[in-house]
Design a protein around this motif. Sequence first.
Motif, short mmCIF file in Angstrom:
data_model
loop_
_atom_site.label_atom_id
_atom_site.label_comp_id
_atom_site.label_asym_id
_atom_site.label_seq_id
_atom_site.Cartn_x
_atom_site.Cartn_y
_atom_site.Cartn_z
N VAL A 76 30.10 53.39 76.72
CA VAL A 76 28.98 52.68 76.08
C VAL A 76 27.66 53.39 76.40
O VAL A 76 26.79 53.54 75.54
CB VAL A 76 28.95 51.21 76.54
CG1 VAL A 76 27.66 50.54 76.10
CG2 VAL A 76 30.14 50.46 75.97
N SER A 77 27.51 53.84 77.65
CA SER A 77 26.30 54.56 78.04
C SER A 77 26.12 55.82 77.19
O SER A 77 25.03 56.11 76.69
CB SER A 77 26.38 54.93 79.52
OG SER A 77 25.27 55.69 79.93
N ASP A 78 27.19 56.58 77.02
CA ASP A 78 27.13 57.80 76.20
C ASP A 78 26.79 57.47 74.75
O ASP A 78 25.98 58.17 74.11
CB ASP A 78 28.45 58.55 76.27
CG ASP A 78 28.71 59.17 77.63
OD1 ASP A 78 27.74 59.33 78.40
OD2 ASP A 78 29.88 59.48 77.94
N LEU A 79 27.41 56.43 74.21
CA LEU A 79 27.16 56.04 72.82
C LEU A 79 25.71 55.64 72.62
O LEU A 79 25.06 56.04 71.64
CB LEU A 79 28.08 54.89 72.42
CG LEU A 79 29.54 55.23 72.16
CD1 LEU A 79 30.38 53.96 72.05
CD2 LEU A 79 29.68 56.06 70.88
N LEU A 80 25.17 54.85 73.56
CA LEU A 80 23.80 54.39 73.43
C LEU A 80 22.82 55.55 73.58
O LEU A 80 21.84 55.66 72.82
CB LEU A 80 23.50 53.32 74.48
CG LEU A 80 22.10 52.71 74.43
CD1 LEU A 80 21.81 52.09 73.08
CD2 LEU A 80 21.93 51.67 75.54
N ARG A 81 23.09 56.45 74.53
CA ARG A 81 22.21 57.60 74.71
C ARG A 81 22.20 58.48 73.46
O ARG A 81 21.14 58.91 73.00
CB ARG A 81 22.65 58.41 75.93
CG ARG A 81 21.68 59.56 76.26
CD ARG A 81 22.03 60.25 77.55
NE ARG A 81 23.26 61.02 77.43
CZ ARG A 81 24.42 60.70 77.99
NH1 ARG A 81 24.52 59.59 78.70
NH2 ARG A 81 25.49 61.44 77.84
N MET A 82 23.36 58.71 72.87
CA MET A 82 23.42 59.53 71.67
C MET A 82 22.76 58.84 70.48
O MET A 82 22.11 59.49 69.66
CB MET A 82 24.87 59.87 71.34
CG MET A 82 25.54 60.77 72.38
SD MET A 82 24.58 62.28 72.75
CE MET A 82 24.54 63.05 71.12
N TRP A 83 22.90 57.52 70.41
CA TRP A 83 22.24 56.78 69.32
C TRP A 83 20.72 56.93 69.42
O TRP A 83 20.04 57.16 68.43
CB TRP A 83 22.65 55.30 69.39
CG TRP A 83 22.14 54.49 68.24
CD1 TRP A 83 22.73 54.31 67.02
CD2 TRP A 83 20.92 53.74 68.19
NE1 TRP A 83 21.96 53.50 66.22
CE2 TRP A 83 20.84 53.14 66.92
CE3 TRP A 83 19.89 53.52 69.10
CZ2 TRP A 83 19.77 52.32 66.53
CZ3 TRP A 83 18.82 52.72 68.72
CH2 TRP A 83 18.77 52.13 67.45
N LEU A 84 20.19 56.80 70.65
CA LEU A 84 18.75 56.97 70.84
C LEU A 84 18.31 58.41 70.55
O LEU A 84 17.26 58.64 69.95
CB LEU A 84 18.36 56.58 72.26
CG LEU A 84 18.38 55.07 72.55
CD1 LEU A 84 18.19 54.82 74.04
CD2 LEU A 84 17.32 54.34 71.76
N LEU A 85 19.11 59.37 70.96
CA LEU A 85 18.78 60.77 70.68
C LEU A 85 18.73 61.02 69.18
O LEU A 85 17.89 61.81 68.70
CB LEU A 85 19.80 61.70 71.33
CG LEU A 85 19.68 61.86 72.85
CD1 LEU A 85 20.86 62.65 73.40
CD2 LEU A 85 18.36 62.54 73.23
#
Length: 486
Positions: A76-85
């Motif tokens: 989930v952390s990776d998904l959220l970080r990539m979404w923000l990027l």
Amino acid sequence: RRYLLDTTGNPKLVGELYSQSCRTYLAEAMVWSWLDPDGPSALLRRVEGHRSAALRDFWSHEGIHRLVTDRELSRVSDLLRMWLLDRVPEIAAAAKGWVGFSTAITNLPANLFLARELRRLDPELFIVMGGPEVTNRNTLELLTSFPYVDAAIPAPAYQPLATLVSDVSSARARPLPPCVWRRNLAGEIEYDDTHCWVGMDSLPPADWRGIDFRRYATGFLMVDTPEAMARWYPTIPLHTSQGCSYNACDFCYNVALYPRFDVQSPDRVDGEIRHQIQQTGSHGFFFTDFELNASPSRLTEICRRIRNLPDEIRFYCWLRLDKIDFALLQAMYGAGVRQVFIGVEAVDDDLLRLMRKGYDAKFAIKKLQELDRFCQEFPDLRYEYNLITNNPGETLASVRNTLAQLAEHQHLFYHRVAAVVEFMLHEGTFAFQALEPLAIGCNEPLLPPGARLRSYRHVFPAHDDATREERMEIWSAIRVFAQHHV
């Protein structure tokens, strides 16, 4: 939140990260780890090796180890970080030379992460931090620790910001507007400490054009039919006062954020409501004032103005318990209030004294009874309040007495307590002034290497561990009963 729900298929974990009833400390730690060159493992090592047992215990209770042991949380952390990027190029393309971040306690690391990535994408972009948690107490630290932030503007920020970015090409070099902290062309941090205050009445109406309110959940939970509720959505925020007229509660950080109390006149409030109805088409409002009934006479006049509007409205607001009475409730209900949240915090004499609430338990119960009687007559009005646990100086006798109050007045608590929240020590409060020598900032081990930024919330060593387990057991029982989790 919606993206993660659609992508992960894990509503329980997403609900943990986006809870509406408690602070999301683990989610904040997760985002702070994005700013660390060595990631969550380094952050966890700093937490586990911290000198303060109270801080280690706090983060252990919040599940800090899950940042490295919970594979689903890592995903989930990776998904959220990539979404923000993925949002960064969109923001930069729409920026027109500058970007401003409204900063609250919980979104500070996400704001800094986005600011860093925007600077990498566009080195010339002028990046400003503002919002309720940017104050004169932390702006110098913010700019020193995070060099990709160009300026920080504590409230009241409206006029200084407008002046600063009126010609963004010279924002780093033009004469410094009052109340602005800025990094100049030489990299030096400068500040104009000229007294700056903008009266609430002088502000223009809020401009919500371009905001898709359908993307935001609302706390407005009226008892109404779906067809009728369509008139009251989206819920438009109104902020008609700043600060608190009492400003003395021991735990409350509003005294630090807004040391001066200011209000809009009934004329100004009436004009704002009419403007928003015309601009947005909605007749639903959320008054975000800390205490809408700070002046009952002002609120009564606002309600009279609302009743004179061409169409009905519905609204949700926060109230002070000690200034509630039947006549004021009648005026508010006639104007369209259908949900209120009240800062109760305690119903025990010793706890109320420690919190410096200014009244005793008998008075608090009397006011809750008055509110309950009104709601029996008008059952479509919802009200909720909170209770604070583990307040400094809390005793087992106080908690038992709280339970006795619940047993004697069950109808005043049952399904009325929105949250039973544990006391948190906020920087700048009266409680903080007393406990500062013992206090440790929650964010101290979360900051990336080299960063120094005071924490908004602190922990401190427990004074009475002998009764804590029994006190927390009673509070847990109160929470289960009041929130109908049986």
